[in-house]
Design a protein around this motif. Structure first.
Motif, PDB file in Angstrom:
ATOM      1  N   THR A   1       0.815  -1.220   0.000  1.00 24.14           N
ATOM      2  CA  THR A   1       0.000   0.000   0.000  1.00 24.14           C
ATOM      3  C   THR A   1       0.847   1.268   0.000  1.00 24.14           C
ATOM      4  OG1 THR A   1      -0.141  -0.003   2.416  1.00 24.14           O
ATOM      5  CG2 THR A   1      -1.855  -1.190   1.213  1.00 24.14           C
ATOM      6  N   MET A   2       2.176   1.137  -0.236  1.00 27.51           N
ATOM      7  CA  MET A   2       3.016   2.329  -0.301  1.00 27.51           C
ATOM      8  C   MET A   2       2.609   3.203  -1.490  1.00 27.51           C
ATOM      9  SD  MET A   2       6.924   1.162   0.524  1.00 27.51           S
ATOM     10  CE  MET A   2       6.875  -0.240  -0.604  1.00 27.51           C
ATOM     11  N   PRO A   3       2.505   4.529  -1.310  1.00 26.18           N
ATOM     12  CA  PRO A   3       2.205   5.394  -2.449  1.00 26.18           C
ATOM     13  C   PRO A   3       3.431   5.551  -3.349  1.00 26.18           C
ATOM     14  CG  PRO A   3       2.602   6.720  -0.502  1.00 26.18           C
ATOM     15  CD  PRO A   3       2.596   5.283  -0.049  1.00 26.18           C
ATOM     16  N   VAL A   4       3.185   5.876  -4.617  1.00 30.90           N
ATOM     17  CA  VAL A   4       4.243   6.185  -5.569  1.00 30.90           C
ATOM     18  C   VAL A   4       4.197   7.676  -5.848  1.00 30.90           C
ATOM     19  CG1 VAL A   4       5.193   5.732  -7.861  1.00 30.90           C
ATOM     20  CG2 VAL A   4       4.083   3.881  -6.584  1.00 30.90           C
ATOM     21  N   LEU A   5       5.257   8.400  -5.509  1.00 31.66           N
ATOM     22  CA  LEU A   5       5.296   9.854  -5.652  1.00 31.66           C
ATOM     23  C   LEU A   5       6.474  10.252  -6.531  1.00 31.66           C
ATOM     24  CD1 LEU A   5       4.615  10.876  -1.937  1.00 31.66           C
ATOM     25  CD2 LEU A   5       2.954  10.652  -3.780  1.00 31.66           C
ATOM     26  N   ASP A   6       6.293  11.329  -7.304  1.00 31.33           N
ATOM     27  CA  ASP A   6       7.384  11.773  -8.155  1.00 31.33           C
ATOM     28  C   ASP A   6       8.476  12.428  -7.317  1.00 31.33           C
ATOM     29  OD1 ASP A   6       7.089  14.910  -8.317  1.00 31.33           O
ATOM     30  OD2 ASP A   6       5.061  14.097  -8.553  1.00 31.33           O
ATOM     31  N   ALA A   7       9.672  12.495  -7.882  1.00 32.14           N
ATOM     32  CA  ALA A   7      10.841  12.972  -7.136  1.00 32.14           C
ATOM     33  C   ALA A   7      10.672  14.415  -6.683  1.00 32.14           C
ATOM     34  CB  ALA A   7      12.102  12.821  -7.994  1.00 32.14           C
ATOM     35  N   ASP A   8      10.053  15.267  -7.511  1.00 33.66           N
ATOM     36  CA  ASP A   8       9.865  16.668  -7.117  1.00 33.66           C
ATOM     37  C   ASP A   8       8.950  16.783  -5.908  1.00 33.66           C
ATOM     38  OD1 ASP A   8      11.492  17.474  -9.159  1.00 33.66           O
ATOM     39  OD2 ASP A   8       9.858  17.908 -10.562  1.00 33.66           O
ATOM     40  N   THR A   9       7.901  15.971  -5.861  1.00 35.71           N
ATOM     41  CA  THR A   9       6.993  15.999  -4.710  1.00 35.71           C
ATOM     42  C   THR A   9       7.717  15.560  -3.448  1.00 35.71           C
ATOM     43  OG1 THR A   9       5.072  15.571  -6.116  1.00 35.71           O
ATOM     44  CG2 THR A   9       4.844  15.071  -3.768  1.00 35.71           C
ATOM     45  N   MET A  10       8.523  14.501  -3.543  1.00 32.66           N
ATOM     46  CA  MET A  10       9.263  14.050  -2.368  1.00 32.66           C
ATOM     47  C   MET A  10      10.258  15.116  -1.909  1.00 32.66           C
ATOM     48  SD  MET A  10       8.235  11.241  -1.124  1.00 32.66           S
ATOM     49  CE  MET A  10       9.609  10.904  -0.035  1.00 32.66           C
ATOM     50  N   THR A  11      10.878  15.835  -2.850  1.00 36.94           N
ATOM     51  CA  THR A  11      11.781  16.916  -2.466  1.00 36.94           C
ATOM     52  C   THR A  11      11.030  17.985  -1.694  1.00 36.94           C
ATOM     53  OG1 THR A  11      13.196  16.519  -4.382  1.00 36.94           O
ATOM     54  CG2 THR A  11      13.352  18.682  -3.348  1.00 36.94           C
ATOM     55  N   ALA A  12       9.829  18.338  -2.165  1.00 36.08           N
ATOM     56  CA  ALA A  12       9.022  19.340  -1.468  1.00 36.08           C
ATOM     57  C   ALA A  12       8.607  18.859  -0.084  1.00 36.08           C
ATOM     58  CB  ALA A  12       7.784  19.683  -2.311  1.00 36.08           C
ATOM     59  N   ILE A  13       8.292  17.579   0.050  1.00 40.33           N
ATOM     60  CA  ILE A  13       7.901  17.031   1.358  1.00 40.33           C
ATOM     61  C   ILE A  13       9.075  17.089   2.325  1.00 40.33           C
ATOM     62  CG2 ILE A  13       7.351  14.844   2.508  1.00 40.33           C
ATOM     63  CD1 ILE A  13       5.449  14.259   0.153  1.00 40.33           C
ATOM     64  N   ARG A  14      10.282  16.768   1.842  1.00 44.52           N
ATOM     65  CA  ARG A  14      11.446  16.882   2.722  1.00 44.52           C
ATOM     66  C   ARG A  14      11.671  18.322   3.157  1.00 44.52           C
ATOM     67  NH1 ARG A  14      14.139  14.504  -1.610  1.00 44.52           N
ATOM     68  NH2 ARG A  14      13.667  12.279  -1.779  1.00 44.52           N
ATOM     69  N   GLU A  15      11.457  19.263   2.246  1.00 45.44           N
ATOM     70  CA  GLU A  15      11.658  20.670   2.583  1.00 45.44           C
ATOM     71  C   GLU A  15      10.692  21.121   3.669  1.00 45.44           C
ATOM     72  OE1 GLU A  15      11.239  22.585  -1.164  1.00 45.44           O
ATOM     73  OE2 GLU A  15      13.266  22.069  -1.852  1.00 45.44           O
ATOM     74  N   VAL A  16       9.456  20.641   3.620  1.00 44.82           N
ATOM     75  CA  VAL A  16       8.495  20.986   4.676  1.00 44.82           C
ATOM     76  C   VAL A  16       8.958  20.401   6.004  1.00 44.82           C
ATOM     77  CG1 VAL A  16       6.153  20.593   5.504  1.00 44.82           C
ATOM     78  CG2 VAL A  16       6.534  21.278   3.134  1.00 44.82           C
TER      79      VAL A  16
END
Length: 949
Positions: free
Chosen positions: A203-218
């Protein structure tokens, strides 16, 4: 929905493997360390067969997942237990919703979630369209005093300025691993288990690299660690003026607003207390920056697409200087003065002037002043702050200079306690460029500096132990000869600078595995060459050249074609077998031994050695892998110390300057370590594991009279290429010079794959035992050499069997003909014993005895006493003075020290454990007491004492 959590580790491993994840077994001792060496599993996924071996039965173990590309680009975001308890998950979720990341964040929170034993939360996602970064610490805070552990308090006692940090949010990415459910019990120090709270691997989501970068920044936005500031982005406030007025930059800091400064670049998204969250001015993307973080009025940018350097705090004046004047602080201050900033009394902004003066109306802006030559030089240095670590030292561009320091072309400087001047630390830039850990867990650092002694700047790097780096005086003493740009008087300042620089950049400075030798490492890996991707830093300068010579060239097919032409020449083939047998010593439990090839000089001995050496290294004369016997014992020990399971080559025994050198090396080699040196000095008892391949016109056995050493030498006097093998030798030499350093690593990979099997080690030993039994003979020496012959035969058989050697194995009768024949030098200790027996029989009148003394004959013989004859243990004992025995043996070509060991083994010499050495025992004669060689009746028997009269 939560997938069922099985308590069965094997079933869990199957679930994770089916989901495309790489699984590791974890020790059940609270250390959270893998049970196996796992470096290879960063790139190669483990197999169900390995899982069956690791997780079968009732072994107490945990289970972990390796993150990154090997598991399908999965990344873990971990909220520590203290982060959950302090509400950071809610804060992050609120910011995600405000910044347009609510949907992907909700997918992560509803994907696969695990609760850790400390109460933390583990969230995972697959990253699409980009690489997963390595492990990152996204948010931390300083520990409160009530949270200090005993270790924290000790650290503060040792260094009161140390920061005790608690990590709040971190990731596990490329090259990292994390424990997963159902790990429990003693796997974690608390004894509590990992529990699945939501979903599962499917059930892990698949997210694009830019979205994951933004999540880390938050996630970075909730970081509460005080950020170090540098003068280039956040200048330190200057001391107040005597007239009570503000400088333009300080006035601008108090009056300007971030909305004015950032207009057109960022727009405010939301505010939480004193902190404001910013996004791009055009509304595209999520959170890009914050201000007011932690109560400090600083701009902190996460994105890399603006004029601002990411993850660096900016003051208002620093931001203005960057945006309007390209970072020129003096130009910015002059422009602000023209705009009316400055000149206001300090009292109006809450400061206290040095000299109390009444408030005055604003004065006109002071005229711009020309910079002096000294100021221009300082200004130039300011623009060099940070020194371009990426260009000069190859470090990441994110590397920062610690607070209160600056690095320029003239060196490292530290701000004085008063804040009014800079004090020199080093005379050139000096930084930590890498950290290392060897398989034993010892840590090292690579120090690099700029050297201009030859005119053109060049980078010099040296690796030292972390212990040395922390002791300034020792560091300067160790690296002074290499040009370290510091003097002993600055030792404390240098060690503090290096510690501060590393602490500031602990997650930016590359960290690598370090090997201190070639061959088997303590973690079970094998390093064949410095070019394999693992840093090799030898403890001795003389080892660097031979280490570099262990490098591949050409092709394996080219090497195989070369050695395939040697099928009809047994001696070169035996030499190749010795090269391949060296890595088998450790798994077979064998000590080092010598293979000696001796014949007339024109019969291709050196070429045979080059062919063997080509298995691992460059065999050419200009390379340093092949050594010569014209050297010292310590130099030989250092060369042997370079390898653990690889071949060592010494050519031309006739070049030796002292025959006893070869004797000592051959005797010491099977002990797997060098001589003990007084005081535990550096170089004391250097270890090794090797097969020594030697050649010369004179057999190596002729240099030793030690029965023990002779049993560890295999020698052949057969010409390697026969009488007419010149063309074959020339072709072989040309071939291995073009193709080398490839067969050994290929053979080791084959051996490692076999040893990794459940029955692999036992199968290998059983094959060796069977061959050993086959090569045993009627003589003691043949039996003692049989395990060595068996190791060579086994190596050739394995290499032929897997296609590495392009010919059929030698027949066993050929091996017997080469090495199991009797050699007269095998009995040299017994022959030396016969020399002494004959001498004593002919010089009995030179032995002192009590019966002679009782008869009044006290006169010593003309040549002095040979020794003493006395009643011991119910019989007569002959005790000889060591120096007389040494001279007698030397006249017949024997060395006393080389045969003493064999005499003791044969029971010829008496020993006394309390003596040093134990074979020199005290005996009294002629009114004196001296240490003697006391022989048993089996050594030198004697008739009645009356025979002397």
């Amino acid at each position: 929905m939560t997938d069922a959590q099985t308590p069965d580790l094997r079933a869990a491993a199957r679930e994770y493997h089916d989901a495309g994840l790489c699984v590791l077994p974890i020790k059940a001792d609270g250390s959270k360390k893998p049970v196996v060496a796992w470096m290879d599993y960063k790139v190669t996924r483990t197999t169900p067969e390995q899982h069956d071996n690791w997780f079968s039965g009732d072994k107490p173990r945990g289970i972990a997942v390796v993150y990154g590309e090997v598991s399908g680009h999965v990344e873990l975001i971990e909220f520590e237990g203290i982060a959950i308890r302090e509400g950071l998950l809610n804060d992050v979720t609120e910011i995600m919703n405000d910044s347009g990341l609510g949907k992907p964040w909700a997918d992560i929170l509803g994907g696969w979630v695990t609760e850790s034993p400390s109460g933390g939360r583990h969230y995972r996602a697959r990253v699409q369209g980009g690489d997963v970064p390595g492990n990152l610490k996204l948010a931390s805070r300083l520990a409160r005093e009530d949270e200090y552990t005993d270790a924290d308090r000790q650290r503060l006692r040792e260094k009161p300025t140390a920061r005790i940090v608690r990590v709040l949010i971190e990731t596990r990415g490329e090259g990292g691993y994390g424990l997963v459910e159902p790990s429990g019990g003693t796997v974690h120090a608390t004894g509590r288990p990992y529990v699945r709270k939501v979903g599962g691997p499917s059930t892990m989501p698949v997210l694009d690299a830019d979205t994951m970068t933004a999540i880390r920044e938050v996630c970075r936005m909730v970081d509460k660690l005080p950020l170090p500031e540098v003068a280039k982005t956040a200048p330190r406030p200057a001391p107040p003026r005597n007239d009570g007025t503000l400088r333009p930059g300080d006035d601008y800091e108090a009056r300007a607003t971030w909305e004015e400064i950032l207009k057109g670049i960022f727009r405010p998204i939301s505010s939480r207390g004193e902190e404001t969250i910013w996004g791009w001015a055009d509304g595209v993307g999520g959170v890009k920056a914050t201000t007011g973080r932690g109560g400090a009025d600083r701009l902190y940018v996460f994105a890399t697409g603006s004029e601002f350097q990411a993850q660096v705090p900016y003051s208002k004046f620093g931001a203005y200087a960057l945006l309007e004047h390209n970072g020129d602080h003096k130009a910015a201050a002059r422009a602000l003065a023209r705009e009316g900033f400055g000149s206001r009394p300090l009292a109006s902004v809450g400061a206290t002037s040095r000299t109390a003066v009444p408030a005055a109306p604003a004065a006109p802006a002071p005229p711009a002043e020309e910079s002096t030559e000294e100021e221009q030089e300082d200004e130039e240095q300011e623009t060099e702050e940070g020194y371009g670590y990426d260009k000069t030292f190859g470090l990441p561009s994110s590397v920062r200079t610690p607070y209160d320091y600056r690095v320029t072309g003239r060196g490292v400087e530290v701000l004085s306690p008063s804040g009014e001047s800079w004090n020199r630390v080093t005379f050139a830039p000096l930084v930590v460029t890498a950290t290392f850990e060897d398989p034993e867990g010892d840590q090292y650092v690579e120090l690099s500096w700029v050297d201009k002694s030859l005119g053109k700047p060049r980078r010099i790097s040296r690796i030292v132990s972390r212990e040395t780096a922390k002791r300034g005086r020792k560091l300067i003493e160790t690296l002074g000869a290499a040009g370290l740009p510091a003097v002993e008087g600055d030792a404390r300042a240098v060690e503090k600078w290096l510690a501060e620089f590393e602490a500031e950049n602990v997650h930016r400075i590359p960290s690598e595995q370090l090997a201190r030798w070639l061959g088997w490492q303590d973690d079970g890996t094998f390093v064949s060459s410095p070019e394999e991707g693992i840093k090799v830093d030898t403890p001795f300068e003389e080892q660097r050249g031979p280490a570099r010579a262990h490098a591949p060239k050409g092709t394996l097919e080219g090497w195989q074609e070369t050695v395939g032409a040697l099928a009809a020449f047994p001696v070169p083939r035996v030499a190749i077998a010795a090269a391949l047998a060296a890595p088998l010593l450790r798994p077979l439990g064998l000590n080092s031994f010598t293979l000696d090839i001796s014949s007339r000089s024109t019969k291709g001995k050196t070429t045979a050695l080059q062919v063997a050496l080509s298995v691992w290294a460059d065999p050419s004369e200009h390379a340093s892998a092949m050594s010569n016997w014209r050297t010292t014992l310590y130099a030989i020990e250092k060369r042997l110390n370079l390898v653990r399971g690889m071949l060592t080559v010494f050519d031309e025994t006739m070049a030796v300057t002292d025959d006893s050198l070869i004797d000592e090396v051959l005797y010491q080699l099977p002990m797997n370590h060098g001589k003990a040196r007084s005081g535990g000095a550096f170089g004391n008892m250097l270890p090794w594991e090797t097969i020594l391949l030697s050649s010369g016109e004179r057999p190596a056995l002729s240099f030793t009279t030690s029965q023990g050493a002779a049993a560890r030498i295999l020698g052949t006097t057969i010409a390697p290429f026969g009488d007419n093998g010149g063309p074959a030798a020339a072709a072989a030499r040309e071939g291995v010079l073009a193709h080398h350093g490839l067969a050994g690593p290929a053979f080791v990979r084959y051996i490692l794959s076999g040893l990794a099997q459940a029955t692999g080690p036992d199968t290998l030993k059983e094959r060796h035992r069977a061959l050993t039994q086959e090569f045993r003979g009627s003589g003691d020496m043949t039996n003692r050499r049989a395990p060595m012959v068996a190791a060579l035969v086994l190596a050739e058989t394995l290499a032929c069997g897997n296609g590495l050697l392009p010919y059929e194995p030698l027949a066993h009768d050929v091996w017997r003909g080469l090495f199991t024949a009797h050699n007269p030098t095998d009995n040299r200790p017994e022959m030396a014993m016969d020399v002494l027996r004959e001498y004593v029989a002919g010089h009995a009148h030179e032995l002192y005895s009590t019966s002679r003394a009782a008869m009044g004959d006290h006169r010593p013989p003309f040549s002095g006493w040979l020794g003493a004859l006395s009643q011991k243990d119910g019989g007569l004992e002959v005790a000889l003075l060591p120096e007389r025995a040494r001279r007698v043996l030397a006249e017949s070509g024997y060395v006393l020290d080389a045969v003493v060991g064999s005499w003791i083994e044969s029971g010829y010499l008496k020993t006394l454990p309390s003596q040093r050495p134990p074979h020199l025992v005290p005996r009294r004669f002629d009114g004196a007491r001296a240490k003697c060689l006391a022989f048993s009746a089996a050594g030198i028997g004697f008739g009645d004492e009356d025979d002397l009269s």
